[in-house]
Motif scaffolding. Structure first.
Motif, PDB file in Angstrom:
ATOM      1  N   ASP A 105      27.364  50.530  39.909  1.00  0.00           N
ATOM      2  CA  ASP A 105      26.614  51.579  40.590  1.00  0.00           C
ATOM      3  C   ASP A 105      27.459  52.271  41.650  1.00  0.00           C
ATOM      4  N   ARG A 106      28.236  51.496  42.420  1.00  0.00           N
ATOM      5  CA  ARG A 106      29.036  52.089  43.496  1.00  0.00           C
ATOM      6  C   ARG A 106      30.325  52.700  42.975  1.00  0.00           C
ATOM      7  N   PHE A 107      30.890  52.103  41.924  1.00  0.00           N
ATOM      8  CA  PHE A 107      32.178  52.569  41.376  1.00  0.00           C
ATOM      9  C   PHE A 107      32.065  52.748  39.865  1.00  0.00           C
ATOM     10  N   PRO A 108      31.263  53.714  39.417  1.00  0.00           N
ATOM     11  CA  PRO A 108      31.117  53.896  37.963  1.00  0.00           C
ATOM     12  C   PRO A 108      32.382  54.389  37.277  1.00  0.00           C
ATOM     13  N   VAL A 109      33.263  55.043  38.026  1.00  0.00           N
ATOM     14  CA  VAL A 109      34.527  55.531  37.464  1.00  0.00           C
ATOM     15  C   VAL A 109      35.659  54.676  38.013  1.00  0.00           C
ATOM     16  N   ARG A 145      56.698  47.858  33.468  1.00  0.00           N
ATOM     17  CA  ARG A 145      55.521  48.293  32.716  1.00  0.00           C
ATOM     18  C   ARG A 145      54.288  47.644  33.332  1.00  0.00           C
ATOM     19  N   PHE A 146      53.276  48.476  33.605  1.00  0.00           N
ATOM     20  CA  PHE A 146      52.082  48.016  34.318  1.00  0.00           C
ATOM     21  C   PHE A 146      50.866  47.987  33.394  1.00  0.00           C
ATOM     22  N   ARG A 147      50.121  46.910  33.493  1.00  0.00           N
ATOM     23  CA  ARG A 147      48.783  46.809  32.888  1.00  0.00           C
ATOM     24  C   ARG A 147      47.819  46.488  34.024  1.00  0.00           C
ATOM     25  N   THR A 148      46.765  47.270  34.148  1.00  0.00           N
ATOM     26  CA  THR A 148      45.886  47.171  35.312  1.00  0.00           C
ATOM     27  C   THR A 148      44.451  46.948  34.878  1.00  0.00           C
ATOM     28  N   THR A 149      43.847  45.900  35.407  1.00  0.00           N
ATOM     29  CA  THR A 149      42.440  45.584  35.161  1.00  0.00           C
ATOM     30  C   THR A 149      41.659  45.830  36.451  1.00  0.00           C
ATOM     31  N   LEU A 150      40.605  46.625  36.342  1.00  0.00           N
ATOM     32  CA  LEU A 150      39.783  46.971  37.498  1.00  0.00           C
ATOM     33  C   LEU A 150      38.370  46.453  37.288  1.00  0.00           C
ATOM     34  N   ILE A 151      37.880  45.708  38.264  1.00  0.00           N
ATOM     35  CA  ILE A 151      36.538  45.132  38.204  1.00  0.00           C
ATOM     36  C   ILE A 151      35.795  45.571  39.463  1.00  0.00           C
ATOM     37  N   ALA A 152      34.562  46.080  39.281  1.00  0.00           N
ATOM     38  CA  ALA A 152      33.818  46.580  40.438  1.00  0.00           C
ATOM     39  C   ALA A 152      32.345  46.698  40.102  1.00  0.00           C
ATOM     40  N   THR A 195      45.113  42.570  38.435  1.00  0.00           N
ATOM     41  CA  THR A 195      43.656  42.539  38.351  1.00  0.00           C
ATOM     42  C   THR A 195      43.081  42.747  39.744  1.00  0.00           C
ATOM     43  N   PHE A 196      42.268  43.790  39.887  1.00  0.00           N
ATOM     44  CA  PHE A 196      41.645  44.128  41.166  1.00  0.00           C
ATOM     45  C   PHE A 196      40.140  43.846  41.087  1.00  0.00           C
ATOM     46  N   GLU A 197      39.624  43.097  42.009  1.00  0.00           N
ATOM     47  CA  GLU A 197      38.182  43.008  42.223  1.00  0.00           C
ATOM     48  C   GLU A 197      37.883  43.876  43.432  1.00  0.00           C
ATOM     49  N   GLY A 237      25.669  43.427  37.253  1.00  0.00           N
ATOM     50  CA  GLY A 237      25.857  44.843  37.518  1.00  0.00           C
ATOM     51  C   GLY A 237      27.294  45.271  37.713  1.00  0.00           C
ATOM     52  N   ARG A 238      28.228  44.476  37.252  1.00  0.00           N
ATOM     53  CA  ARG A 238      29.642  44.826  37.398  1.00  0.00           C
ATOM     54  C   ARG A 238      30.200  45.315  36.068  1.00  0.00           C
ATOM     55  N   HIS A 239      31.365  45.937  36.116  1.00  0.00           N
ATOM     56  CA  HIS A 239      32.048  46.337  34.887  1.00  0.00           C
ATOM     57  C   HIS A 239      33.551  46.214  35.064  1.00  0.00           C
ATOM     58  N   GLN A 240      34.238  46.229  33.924  1.00  0.00           N
ATOM     59  CA  GLN A 240      35.695  46.036  33.900  1.00  0.00           C
ATOM     60  C   GLN A 240      36.330  47.115  33.031  1.00  0.00           C
ATOM     61  N   VAL A 241      37.403  47.699  33.560  1.00  0.00           N
ATOM     62  CA  VAL A 241      38.154  48.726  32.826  1.00  0.00           C
ATOM     63  C   VAL A 241      39.628  48.341  32.854  1.00  0.00           C
ATOM     64  N   ILE A 242      40.281  48.426  31.680  1.00  0.00           N
ATOM     65  CA  ILE A 242      41.702  48.054  31.572  1.00  0.00           C
ATOM     66  C   ILE A 242      42.505  49.287  31.172  1.00  0.00           C
ATOM     67  N   TRP A 243      43.599  49.502  31.908  1.00  0.00           N
ATOM     68  CA  TRP A 243      44.531  50.605  31.640  1.00  0.00           C
ATOM     69  C   TRP A 243      45.919  50.033  31.386  1.00  0.00           C
ATOM     70  N   ASP A 244      46.656  50.683  30.494  1.00  0.00           N
ATOM     71  CA  ASP A 244      48.024  50.244  30.198  1.00  0.00           C
ATOM     72  C   ASP A 244      48.951  51.454  30.199  1.00  0.00           C
ATOM     73  N   ASP A 245      50.047  51.337  30.943  1.00  0.00           N
ATOM     74  CA  ASP A 245      51.044  52.405  31.012  1.00  0.00           C
ATOM     75  C   ASP A 245      52.268  51.971  30.223  1.00  0.00           C
ATOM     76  N   PRO A 246      52.569  52.650  29.106  1.00  0.00           N
ATOM     77  CA  PRO A 246      53.700  52.220  28.268  1.00  0.00           C
ATOM     78  C   PRO A 246      55.067  52.582  28.827  1.00  0.00           C
ATOM     79  N   PHE A 247      55.107  53.398  29.879  1.00  0.00           N
ATOM     80  CA  PHE A 247      56.392  53.854  30.410  1.00  0.00           C
ATOM     81  C   PHE A 247      56.765  53.053  31.652  1.00  0.00           C
TER      82      PHE A 247
END
Length: 887
Positions: free
Chosen positions: A156-160, A146-153, A27-29, A176-186
């Motif tokens: 406005d500054r990091f919309p992607v 296997r990695f699961r990654t949560t990104l919080i930012a 988890t990254f802030e 004004g923050r948002h959270q995106v979660i990615w999962d890599d099955p390999f």
């Protein structure tokens, strides 16, 4: 001086990891100044490893530890030891969860390893050992997780927000923050981890695989670059289709993403599903990118995509096996480029790169095998030897097996080792099993440094109709390897009769007739004799067709032999090699004696090439392109910097004068009716046109100078614009300054084009170039923190401008060491690479030797050095290579 001499890492010391990490939750802030990283890691003891003392040691650098928990319990300082580059936990069970929380500072990370800021975005580079700058981990390629990654930012500054794998969810958060979660099955090693955060626009497309799956394709760039992604997207789709058809490899995730960043130490990085690219290898339009840029984008896009199987699904066990993924993938991208372009021209490019870069590396203090025995800093081994010579090892095995058997062998490799971290021996073993061949001797290529020589003698017995070749192979000593063993290599041979027709290569013992054309023979011994039967007249040998092995061939070709090969050989590489040998012979003689006469029949051979309507214009341009000054320097016992440069100018002037009409005709005939087209044919025509213009400009004359000025002012593609600008700056004296200023004013808002503006000036052979480069370092658009800018200015001077960099007053050497010392604390990788032009200091005259040695010593004696720079500089001074054997 480097206070603590770093200890080398040795292949012989490899041991499997004591622990494996099965699952990683991160988890990254995210923030430019302070990013917090929370990691939850699931460990298990590795049954394949020797049991240790019950402790766990994790890699970690420049990390501020906030929290440490084992199995949910916070550890006390007595239970662990925190060091500058490691975290040691004294006692751990066989299976456990470990939680860490750390702070890192992306905006301070000028080395561009780990998580760093590139302009307005945050991005990562973890290969080779950057992940340890993100969180504590077992940072080695044989630990697959296997990695699961949560990104919080801040939205406005990091919309992607991007990471490896498949998108799981996107959530709006308070403030004004948002959270995106990615999962890599390999499962993947941590060097393939990636994340991106920024305000990015996207170009989207789709690819349907051979099994009918639809893959989403996305290229992310800064918004103002959105209109320059079309070529990269088409290259990606071509590469995906080619890999399915040629190697049977289908893409595995539902999404393939590319992100272009402006600050990057390398060309690109193959992170699983999220490739991060230097924007130089993504962004292109005809008005801002040259043909070379377009071809480079196509090649690098393909290279990183091909890594999905040769590097990601199957990775290297340790960094000594780096060529397992890089050599194989370079071979694959070379084959792709050959099939979408010109095979002959691509193979010439491969051979030229080896001769100009890898062969000198083999002959210098940094010589190392394709599979090195040891290193101090792994970043220093991302080299032409590992990549390009490694590709040649794969190519030789393909040549020995033939296409059908080689495809079956690679199929077995992919099937057997999918999801594993393996070695070059595992790759060769698959080749052996499918082919039924013993490649024990061939394996020496991986372990033995140095470029082999083939010394060849020939005679013809007209009475017996027998043609005999005697071949002696030997390899000069290299540091740490004074004795060399004979190698197993393919020797592709053709024979031409006096009319230029192909002869059959029929040997004693053949049980059936041989067709005319190329025959691949195998050399294994120190001395080999080949007897060809049935030849009534002496043939002209066409040897190493297709550059069948990365060796130096020495044979007493006459000028008539070489002219014959230039005119009649059907092998494009051998035609080019014959032209190179003719030019090299003349240039070295002119270097020694400027009064040397240039034979009329040699000039006539180049005239014939210009008039040949059946030959690819790109190949004609290659025939007319001289061996580089650095290559010629490598052929001399004592480098004559000024003599080589003078000889280059003299030969160009002679050909420009005596071929004037034909060069003018070639220039006119190859004016492209579609100047913005980037097809192989259009690229070849522009290449020949601009080579003709360069030879014409070598002859003083207002008519050609005006022609060049007109091209600069009216060209509507960057290839022609830049070709003319280089010639005006080189040959026009002060008259070149006005075009430079106009070029800058037009393109000042496009950084990749301004890189070219810097490079044109740094590579100019005009007097005062070193001082000009010093001045340009103070230019508002120059920054040592941008690797592209450093390469375009400092790199162009040191690597591509022999006559000015090696100025007798030592000014080039002083500038280089000044830059290295200033850059090393910021970006050690780039600093170490810049030093390479002075590693061969022993081969120059006494005055230049003393000055290069003085600057290397100054680097070693000044302050704290990175391991990267220390290894390169110390090897250059401490190692005295054995003298090469002479024949």
């Amino acid at each position: 001086m480097y206070r603590d001499r770093p200890h080398p890492v040795r292949l012989a010391d490899y041991r499997p990891p004591e622990f494996l990490i099965e699952r990683v939750d991160l988890t990254f802030e995210l923030d430019e100044q302070v990013t917090t990283v929370h990691a939850l890691l699931e460990f298990s003891r590795n049954p394949a490893a020797t049991r240790g003392d019950g402790s766990l040691t994790l890699d970690g650098e420049q990390l501020e530890l906030i929290e440490l928990k084992l199995a949910g319990q916070t550890l006390t300082p007595a239970e662990y030891q925190l060091e500058a580059e490691a975290l040691r936990i004294h006692r751990v069970p066989d299976r456990f969860q470990l939680e860490t929380q750390v702070r890192i500072h992306p905006n301070r990370n000028t080395a561009l390893e780990g998580l760093y800021q590139s302009g307005p975005m945050l991005c990562t580079q973890c290969e080779a050992e950057g992940f340890r700058k993100i969180t504590f981990f077992l940072d080695r390629p044989d630990v697959l997780s296997r990695f699961r990654t949560t990104l919080i930012a801040d939205q406005d500054r990091f919309p992607v927000l991007l990471a490896n794998g498949n998108l799981v969810s996107e959530t709006r958060l308070p403030a004004g923050r948002h959270q995106v979660i990615w999962d890599d099955p390999f499962p993947k090693p941590c060097y393939l981890f990636a994340l991106i955060g920024g305000d990015l626009s996207v170009v989207e497309d789709q690819f349907r695989t051979c099994s009918g799956r639809d893959i989403g394709l996305r290229i992310f760039v800064e918004p103002h670059n959105l209109d320059r992604c079309g070529h990269a997207m088409q290259a990606l789709k071509k590469a995906m289709r080619w890999d399915e058809e040629r190697f049977g490899r289908e893409y595995d995730l539902d999404l393939y993403m590319i992100v272009a960043v402006s600050h990057f130490n390398m060309g690109a990085m193959e992170n699983k599903g999220l490739n991060v690219f230097n924007d130089k290898f993504v962004l292109a339009s005809p008005d801002t990118a040259t043909d070379e840029d377009f071809q480079g984008i196509e090649s690098v896009i393909a290279h990183e995509y091909f890594h999905n199987w040769t590097g990601n699904r199957i990775t290297c066990r340790d960094w000594f096996q780096l060529s397992l993924k890089e050599g194989f993938t370079v071979y694959r991208d070379q084959e792709f480029s050959a099939e979408v372009g010109s095979r002959d021209v691509q193979r010439i490019a491969d051979a030229r790169f080896l001769r100009n870069h890898q062969f000198p590396e083999d002959a210098g203090p940094m010589a190392h095998p394709v599979r090195p025995d040891s290193y101090i800093e792994i970043n220093n081994f991302y080299t032409p030897t590992v990549y390009n010579k490694g590709a040649e090892l794969v190519r030789m095995q393909a040549c020995l097996l033939g296409p059908e058997l080689f495809r079956r062998a690679t199929d077995r490799y992919f099937e057997r080792h999918d999801g594993q971290a393996v070695t070059t021996d595992d790759f060769v073993r698959c080749i052996e099993e499918v082919s039924g061949r013993d490649l024990a001797q061939f394996r020496r290529w991986y372990a033995q440094a140095g470029t082999p020589y083939l010394d060849i003698e020939a005679d013809h017995d007209a009475t017996r109709h027998l043609y005999r070749l005697r071949i002696r192979q030997w390899t000069p000593p290299t540091p740490g390897q004074p004795v060399k063993e004979p190698l197993h290599l393919p020797f592709a041979l053709g024979l031409l009769d006096d009319q230029g027709r192909e002869c059959p290569v029929r040997l004693e013992g053949d049980v059936q007739d041989q067709p005319a054309g190329t025959r691949v023979l195998e050399l294994r011994e120190l001395e080999t004799e080949i007897c060809v039967l049935g030849l009534r007249t002496r043939p002209v040998p066409s040897m190493l067709r297709g550059f069948s092995a990365p060796v130096k061939l020495r044979y007493a070709f006459t000028n008539a032999d070489l002219i014959h090969l230039m005119r009649y050989d059907r092998d494009g590489f051998c035609r080019w090699d014959a032209a190179q040998r003719l030019q090299e012979r003349l240039l070295l003689r002119l270097t020694q004696d400027p009064t040397t006469l240039i034979p009329d029949d040699v000039v006539a051979a180049f005239r014939d090439a210009l008039r040949d309507p059946a030959t690819d214009p790109a190949l004609i341009a290659e025939l007319l392109t001289f061996p580089s000054e650095s290559y010629l320097a490598d052929q001399l016992d004592v480098v004559d910097v000024d003599g080589i440069h003078r000889a280059h100018r003299q030969l160009a002037s002679h050909l420009g004068t005596h071929l004037n009409d034909d060069l003018m005709a070639a220039y006119a005939h190859n004016q492209d009716p579609a100047p913005t087209e980037v097809t192989p044919r259009a690229i070849g025509r522009r290449r020949l046109k601009n080579r003709a213009l360069a030879l014409l400009m070598a002859v003083d004359g207002a008519k050609v100078f005006n022609l060049c000025q007109t091209q600069f002012e009216t060209a509507d593609n960057m290839t022609d614009t830049l070709a003319a600008l280089r010639l005006l700056v080189d040959h026009g004296g002060a008259a070149g300054d006005a075009p430079l200023q106009r070029f800058y004013e037009r393109w000042s808002q496009v950084p990749l084009v301004i890189d070219k503006w810097f490079s044109v000036q740094a590579s100019s052979c005009r007097e005062g170039t070193v001082e000009r480069v010093r001045g340009l370092m103070a230019h508002p658009d120059f920054s040592l923190r941008n690797p592209n800018r450093v390469r375009s200015l400092i790199g162009a001077l040191c690597h591509a401008n022999s006559v000015q960099f090696h100025a007798a007053d030592g000014s080039g050497y002083r500038l280089l060491s000044d830059v290295v010392l200033e850059l090393d604390p910021l970006n050690p990788q780039i600093a170490a690479r810049l030093l390479k032009p002075i590693l061969s200091w022993r081969r120059y005259d006494a005055g230049r030797q003393a000055q290069m040695r003085r600057e290397l010593a100054r680097v070693l004696e000044t302050g704290e050095l990175s391991a990267d720079v220390y290894e390169v500089a110390s090897k250059a001074l401490d190692t005295v290579p054995e003298q090469a054997e002479s024949s």
